[in-house]
Motif scaffolding. Sequence first.
Motif, mmCIF file in Angstrom:
data_model
loop_
_atom_site.group_PDB
_atom_site.id
_atom_site.type_symbol
_atom_site.label_atom_id
_atom_site.label_comp_id
_atom_site.label_asym_id
_atom_site.label_seq_id
_atom_site.Cartn_x
_atom_site.Cartn_y
_atom_site.Cartn_z
ATOM 1 N N UNK A 1 25.018 49.964 62.653
ATOM 2 C CA UNK A 1 25.506 48.797 63.384
ATOM 3 C C UNK A 1 26.915 49.032 63.905
ATOM 4 N N UNK A 2 27.718 49.757 63.125
ATOM 5 C CA UNK A 2 29.099 50.028 63.558
ATOM 6 C C UNK A 2 29.122 50.911 64.806
ATOM 7 N N UNK A 3 28.064 51.667 65.042
ATOM 8 C CA UNK A 3 27.993 52.538 66.218
ATOM 9 C C UNK A 3 27.326 51.876 67.410
ATOM 10 N N UNK A 4 26.958 50.617 67.290
ATOM 11 C CA UNK A 4 26.134 49.997 68.320
ATOM 12 C C UNK A 4 26.825 49.882 69.668
ATOM 13 N N UNK A 5 28.159 49.840 69.696
ATOM 14 C CA UNK A 5 28.845 49.779 70.980
ATOM 15 C C UNK A 5 28.575 51.030 71.804
ATOM 16 N N UNK A 6 28.354 52.149 71.114
ATOM 17 C CA UNK A 6 28.057 53.394 71.817
ATOM 18 C C UNK A 6 26.568 53.595 72.033
ATOM 19 N N UNK A 7 25.755 53.153 71.087
ATOM 20 C CA UNK A 7 24.332 53.473 71.095
ATOM 21 C C UNK A 7 23.452 52.410 71.719
ATOM 22 N N UNK A 8 24.004 51.238 72.048
ATOM 23 C CA UNK A 8 23.210 50.144 72.595
ATOM 24 C C UNK A 8 23.959 49.473 73.733
ATOM 25 N N UNK A 9 23.202 48.793 74.590
ATOM 26 C CA UNK A 9 23.816 48.050 75.696
ATOM 27 C C UNK A 9 23.941 46.566 75.401
#
Length: 578
Positions: free
Chosen positions: A459-467
Amino acid sequence: MFRKLFSRAVAASQWWRARAVATAALAPPVALPGVGAAGLYLVAVLVLPAFCFLYGLDAFPLRDNNEGLYAEIAREMLDGGSYVVPHLNGVPYIEKPPLLYWLCALSMHLLGPTPAAARLVSAGAMLLLSLGLFQFCRLHGNFRAGVFAAAGMASALPVAVVSHVVLFDPLLTALLGGSLLCYLHSYLTRSRRAWLAAAVFLGLAIMEKGGVALVLAGGTVGTFLLLMRDGGGWRRLFDRTAVLVLLAVAGTWHVLASGMQPGFAHFYFINEHVLRFLGQRLPDDYHHGPLWFYLPRLLLMLAPWTPFLLLLLPRRGARAQAPPAIVRFCQAAVAFPLLFFSLCAAKADYYLMVALPGLLLWLGIELSQRLAAPDRLLAWCWAVSLGLAALAMFAAPAAMGGDITPPLLLVLLAAVGALALGGHSLFLRLRSVAARELALLGVAVLAGAALVPLFHAADARSARDSSVYVARILGANPVPDGAVFIYRDFEDMFSTLPFYLGRTVPIIDSASRDLQFGCRRDSGSACISAAQFLQARARGPVAVVLQASRAPEFLAMAGPGRWRAEWVGGKMVLFGGP
């Protein structure tokens, strides 16, 4: 006539003898647990897999890779799209059959268009598969083998993680595994209902991922029959009723889609099956690798249970004897997929997931047979696996966040080594079978607990991995309908954006390989040229989503004008007017 009856009697006697040997393969070497212990193990079989597969389905947003593509296809079906010819971002997408999309659409219809609803199909299928492994072992006389097979399937961390993603492979693994278990049960018991169930599951597996399911099932069963030297088993494969059931389940959609979508036959049957296997598919959107590509991945996929694979090696000094039928089947269910995917030019890390049901069933049988007395090799396998499960609690989330350093990794590995040394001695001191069983289940519990920090890191990586955050920026800065565009990139960068916006998004000068067939056949307003974008911009305000690194390229194409930028991670949203 007498000769015919005599040959049938001989065949029947051979079958009953083979069945007795096969059933003996799963016969427990020690007494079944008491009522209290059985209840505890049933809780482990039900609760542990349910936690590992269902916890955290909404812990992180949909990812901008294949997950975003498949979830969006299901959403478009619910939004009035075609249920026969799937559509992605408004254009036909026929790389795979539609069963996964149908089930995701059904789940989202019942639960709402959320990531958890879309992921429930993969996770629920793997949960049912783990329960199916347990039920198969219970029916054939080994309660404990079923417990270990189900617990191992659920707590193999890479399997649990992949099952939290909208992908074809978890559902394929469950359907193909169900078909093979039904076939094996039919082979051992001559159950016609199980044989027809195997045909239904195989038909559904074909409807899920195409002809590869038929190849894997046929190759596995064929390898098994060769290992068993069972010439009569080949005739049963062509049972007329089972073949008709298979054709009815798997064939109807293929006929309908061929009639409805021009170019379907060549693209689906030739390009997606034959040319993909040969490495000549167009466009080239897959990974390549050497023949040994899957060997380390198979070891990693089973973590933290990987050390237990040493138990499957022939024992030194043991009398050589032919393995029983169920073990032979497990060997075939591992060997054929490994050979097939190793020879295939198109490779992916998770393709060999289909071999895990057979591998874990085999391992469960071996564990159930070794628990009767303390075993040094078993003790070392348990100690190292426990250490790996403990390591996963700290190393996996750090590795996902990019925070792990070589010194930290060395410290963690040293801690695992110390834990393994102490664990080996501890396991040998366990004098009861029940205590050793609980120790093995402790590995599964610890591995399941590692999912909590792992999903938090995702979830902490979602800014990079999701739109998802890009969609929130667009929601806070509304523009007219149809005035949001994506520049060039789609899969691996913005594939979740249509899902979170709830509508298709036109792509300017699309570089998408996944949309290539659809844009050529039915571009509509989904794939537009730079000139068409400039015309839309001249009519009013627009918003363009793009990689930050592509901003100079886009601004040169867009020409003079004022743009306001907002960004998150490496993704940018440009707002501009005429």
